[in-house]
Scaffold this active site. Structure first.
Site, PDB file in Angstrom:
ATOM      1  CG  ASP A 104      25.720 -51.186 -21.351  1.00 32.37           C
ATOM      2  OD1 ASP A 104      25.000 -51.872 -22.098  1.00 32.37           O
ATOM      3  OD2 ASP A 104      25.674 -51.257 -20.117  1.00 32.37           O
ATOM      4  CG  ASN A 112      27.104 -51.172  -9.225  1.00 25.76           C
ATOM      5  OD1 ASN A 112      26.131 -51.145  -9.971  1.00 25.76           O
ATOM      6  ND2 ASN A 112      28.348 -51.131  -9.657  1.00 25.76           N
ATOM      7  CG  HIS A 163      25.857 -50.553 -13.251  1.00 25.26           C
ATOM      8  ND1 HIS A 163      26.939 -51.339 -13.561  1.00 25.26           N
ATOM      9  CD2 HIS A 163      24.774 -51.274 -13.659  1.00 25.26           C
ATOM     10  CE1 HIS A 163      26.529 -52.459 -14.129  1.00 25.26           C
ATOM     11  NE2 HIS A 163      25.228 -52.444 -14.192  1.00 25.26           N
ATOM     12  CD  GLU A 222      30.121 -50.049 -13.122  1.00 27.72           C
ATOM     13  OE1 GLU A 222      29.156 -50.031 -12.344  1.00 27.72           O
ATOM     14  OE2 GLU A 222      30.594 -51.096 -13.591  1.00 27.72           O
TER      15      GLU A 222
HETATM   16  P1  PGA Z   1      20.426 -57.128 -15.305  1.00 26.34           P
HETATM   17  O1  PGA Z   1      21.511 -56.014 -15.236  1.00 26.34           O
HETATM   18  O2  PGA Z   1      19.303 -56.587 -16.111  1.00 26.34           O
HETATM   19  O3  PGA Z   1      21.118 -58.255 -16.019  1.00 26.34           O
HETATM   20  O4  PGA Z   1      20.024 -57.457 -13.902  1.00 26.34           O
HETATM   21  C1  PGA Z   1      21.185 -54.728 -14.892  1.00 26.34           C
HETATM   22  C2  PGA Z   1      22.432 -53.924 -15.004  1.00 26.34           C
HETATM   23  O5  PGA Z   1      23.475 -54.371 -14.517  1.00 26.34           O
HETATM   24  O6  PGA Z   1      22.384 -52.834 -15.579  1.00 26.34           O
END
Ligand code: PGA
Length: 239
Positions: free
Chosen positions: A67, A136, A138, A143
């Site tokens: 992404d 959350n 995701h 999302e």
């Molecule tokens: P992080 O993010 O690895 O920076 O905690 C995880 C995500 O939001 O997919």
């Protein structure tokens, strides 16, 4: 989805690094996807060391983007591409053709999605994908409420994502959209590893573990996927 609890973050990263090494050894032209967030940074660090010290041939491996934030790209510290480039790609001196990435600054984002879908149709499915879990739930920028049948797509960022995004950037920037591989492409990967570590991830990990598959908590969509492993440390385990 099977769950493995490791003593600490280092051990998690070491196991995941070995999985990636094994993938490369059995398939020297493997297609690999590593999320450009904070969680896989330890995996990237160990992977660079292992590949170099063991002189493993990775010259035919390709890395594909999970992404990117819409509006930024490699020149912005904290973008997904910059994170992967700084911590992995540049350290491995990869050739341009070994990196297939979303351009978050592309004028035509729909075309950027089509580009990625075509690349995956040509070189996919992904052999191993390393994912983090957002606060959350995701996965990539899939999302809450996501359509699980999508391929690459453009996303309106969820409020939680907008709240936590500050941790990635030195300067304050406000971004509204993301671009992401879809669940169809993620679920098609031959091996899926979801990782989460630290006390701050305990609540969401617990929700994922106790909920049935539900698009409101996107990571739960991977629960009925056989070749998916959730690897967490003790701090992220239990509630
Ligand atoms: P992080 O993010 O690895 O920076 O905690 C995880 C995500 O939001 O997919």
């Amino acid at each position: 989805m099977r769950k493995i609890v490791k003593e600490n973050y280092q051990e998690m990263c070491s196991d995941i690094c070995q999985e990636i090494i094994m993938t490369i050894k059995t398939k020297p032209d493997a297609l690999i996807c590593i999320a450009g967030g904070t969680t896989p940074l330890g995996v990237m660090e160990q992977l660079v060391l292992e590949l170099k010290s063991k002189q493993i041939d990775y010259s035919n491996v390709k890395f594909i983007s999970l992404d990117e934030w819409v509006g930024i790209s490699k020149e912005t510290p904290g973008s997904c591409l910059e994170t992967l480039d700084t911590n992995l790609f540049s350290k491995l001196h990869l050739k341009d053709e070994q990196v297939i990435f979303f351009d978050g600054k592309a004028k035509d984002l729909n075309n950027e999605c089509l580009k990625m879908n075509k690349e995956l149709a040509m070189f996919g499915p992904i052999d191993i994908i390393i994912l983090g879990i957002g606060m959350n739930g995701h996965i990539g920028f899939n999302e809450p409420g996501v359509d699980v049948n999508l391929d690459a797509h453009i996303v309106d960022l969820d409020d939680t994502t907008k709240q936590v995004m500050g941790k990635y950037f030195k300067e304050q920037i406000q971004l509204e959209k993301g671009i992401s591989l879809g669940f169809r492409q993620i679920k098609a990967a031959r091996k899926i590893i979801v990782m989460a570590n630290g006390e701050h991830k305990k609540t969401i990990v617990n929700k994922v573990l106790t909920s049935t598959p539900d698009v409101k908590i996107p990571a739960t969509i991977l629960k009925d996927v056989d070749n998916c492993t959730l690897i967490i440390d003790k701090q992220a385990n239990g509630e």
